[in-house]
Design a protein around this motif. Structure first.
Motif, short mmCIF file in Angstrom:
data_model
loop_
_atom_site.label_atom_id
_atom_site.label_comp_id
_atom_site.label_asym_id
_atom_site.label_seq_id
_atom_site.Cartn_x
_atom_site.Cartn_y
_atom_site.Cartn_z
N PHE A 392 0.83 -1.20 0.00
CA PHE A 392 0.00 0.00 0.00
C PHE A 392 0.87 1.25 0.00
N GLU A 393 0.52 2.19 -0.88
CA GLU A 393 1.09 3.54 -0.83
C GLU A 393 0.01 4.44 -0.23
N ILE A 394 0.22 4.91 0.97
CA ILE A 394 -0.80 5.65 1.71
C ILE A 394 -0.92 7.07 1.17
N LEU A 395 -2.16 7.47 0.84
CA LEU A 395 -2.44 8.82 0.35
C LEU A 395 -3.36 9.52 1.33
N PRO A 396 -2.82 10.25 2.31
CA PRO A 396 -3.69 10.95 3.26
C PRO A 396 -4.32 12.19 2.64
N GLY A 397 -5.52 12.50 3.09
CA GLY A 397 -6.21 13.70 2.61
C GLY A 397 -7.26 14.13 3.61
N THR A 398 -7.82 15.30 3.38
CA THR A 398 -8.92 15.74 4.24
C THR A 398 -10.13 14.84 4.01
#
Length: 528
Positions: A392-398
């Motif tokens: 997994f490549e984690i993509l944090p966002g609001t």
């Protein structure tokens, strides 16, 4: 702190109650520290926020309702009994004798017909729940009629009577004192403006004071048809900061703190304070977008179920916040599947992938809300899935960014949660087990469509059959089967159910906090 304590003291003294020193709240008054600044509206026809739901439940009654004695059982409310006719698509209610509104006005059949029609005609946020029954501003007066002490409710659709009753037990189906409400109508608003500052219910409590983002004060209804509440009053004092809530509780200035963090809960060191945990309706899941070719093999879905370190998370950073739950309908609701057949087993996952010939490694972008505990959950998934060659490549966002991406079906993998709009299993079955048109043009607010999962025809048919099943027990069995099917084979891996912890003085008992804000009850609270 002095200002806040002064506000609390003034609130107490304003009640016609015996009040000892502030360090010990009055024995006949429940004082709650809570963040209540989410309230936008308190008119049942408009109220859609968490705290609003609590107020509506404690101030108003419905024909049928889930109540404090057992929030999982649909019980008689203002209707003493009812008869359903699935073929004629009607439910006939007999109105309870002797029920009165807080004004002293009797609860009349015309209050019931007027209240339900009022929701449809105002057409504010929660109206869609009642509108599912085929009601419109043009036909609602013909769909809900009264004769003598009976009310006949007609609906348009192939619905189980159980579904109809659950709709009628929802928040917007609360019955208001139409005589009082319409006496306060302004410019055709059907009393909406007035009812957002006052109350006109028949429930166990009456709204005495409402100051937005500051204070709610409830006064017990001594004439409530189920008996007067033990507490003569309830104060919800707005306290935004969790640390301040904790301090007030420890000092004895409040009886209950509703918004403490897990760290604060863990740090409580007092024999005079207890913590109670309540399962909540939100289920948390990992899902795979079927527009991504690498994620369409059912072997990937199955292996994923053995790559989640369920216990590792709930025994560490999720302690007290979530519990393991692997079905789409939350525990605490009738018809919930509570089996948890999956556990962390990377060797089994590797075997599943190998036997299916899945080409590894797979690299997948994982969208996640950039806040605790979601980022911690994503990191745990990243570590455990890597053991089997899924990276997994984690993509944090609001929250807004993540949900927008989800609605647009442009994600690969998604870590998110889901809660029902009302207490009927179809609310979640439609979201997790139904998608008859997977085209991009057919936008649906469901997890199935948003993950581009073309649900098998058999599962779609079973979902609609359960919606229309007339036998209540058989219907719940059908939802158990639907949950098992989704649990076993779908691109949606349900992992947890949220839990809610409430810290309170050890002498408080009888507080009920069901799976949603609509099931928060103060009627049975006592203080020893």
């Amino acid at each position: 702190m002095k200002t806040l304590r002064s506000a609390l003291l003034a609130s107490v003294l304003a009640l016609p109650l015996a009040a000892p020193a502030m360090a010990e709240t009055p024995p006949n008054l429940l004082v709650v520290a809570q963040n209540i600044d989410d309230i936008v509206a308190i008119d049942p026809a408009q109220a859609y926020e968490f705290t609003s739901g609590e107020l509506v439940t404690n101030i108003y009654d419905r024909l049928v309702q889930y109540d404090a004695e057992d929030p999982t059982v649909l019980a008689a409310g203002l209707a003493s009994d009812w008869e359903t006719d699935a073929e004629a698509k009607t439910v006939t209610f007999t109105l309870r004798d002797g029920a009165t509104f807080h004004s002293g006005n009797p609860v009349r059949p015309e209050d019931v017909t007027g209240s339900l029609a009022r929701v449809i005609k105002l057409d504010l946020t929660p109206a869609f729940i009642l509108a599912q029954l085929g009601w419109t501003p043009e036909n609602v007066d013909e769909m809900i009629t009264a004769e003598g002490n009976t009310i006949t409710v007609k609906y348009d659709g192939d619905f189980s009577p159980a579904f109809v009753l659950n709709v009628l037990a929802s928040r917007p189906a609360s019955i208001v004192d139409m005589e009082t409400v319409m006496a306060n109508e302004v410019d055709g608003d059907m009393g909406n403006g007035w009812l957002n500052e006052n109350s006109a219910g028949s429930g166990p409590f009456e709204l005495q004071t409402f100051r937005p983002a500051e204070l709610v004060r409830l006064k017990a209804n001594p004439d409530y048809f189920k008996g007067a509440p033990a507490m003569e009053g309830v104060i919800l004092q707005h306290v935004a900061e969790a640390a301040t809530q904790q301090l007030l509780l420890e000092q004895g200035d409040v009886d209950m703190a509703r918004n403490l963090t897990p760290d604060q809960i863990a740090g409580i060191d007092s024999d005079e304070i207890k913590v109670e945990a309540f399962p909540q309706a939100a289920v948390h899941f990992l899902s795979f977008n079927q527009k991504n070719d690498a994620l369409t093999d059912p072997a990937v879905w199955e292996a994923a179920r053995y790559l989640v370190d369920y216990s590792g998370m709930v025994d560490s950073f999720l302690a007290g916040q979530m519990e393991i739950h692997q079905a789409f309908w939350p525990k605490g609701f009738p018809g919930a599947l509570e089996d948890t057949p999956y556990s962390y087993d990377p060797e089994k996952a590797e075997q599943i992938l190998e036997e299916a010939g899945v080409e590894l490694p797979i690299t997948v972008e994982l969208d996640v809300i950039n806040a605790a505990p979601f980022t911690d959950m994503a990191q745990s998934l990243q570590a455990s899935f890597a053991d089997a060659g899924i990276n997994f490549e984690i993509l944090p966002g609001t929250g807004a960014q993540v949900i927008t991406k989800y609605r647009e079906r442009t994600h690969a993998a998604m870590l998110l949660y889901w809660g029902p709009d009302f207490m009927d299993p179809h609310s979640n079955a439609k979201a997790f087990a139904y998608n008859s048109d997977n085209s991009d043009e057919n936008y649906q607010a469901t997890t199935t469509w948003r993950n581009a999962w073309a649900v098998p025809d058999e599962l779609n048919e079973k979902t609609m059959a359960a919606l229309s099943e007339p036998d209540a027990d058989a219907r719940l069995d059908q939802y158990i089967e639907l949950q098992q099917a989704v649990q076993e084979e779908s691109p949606i891996v349900i992992m947890f159910q949220a839990a809610y912890q409430v810290a309170m003085d050890d002498d408080v008992s009888g507080y009920v906090n069901g799976a949603t804000s609509d099931f928060v009850f103060y009627r049975l609270v006592e203080k020893d």
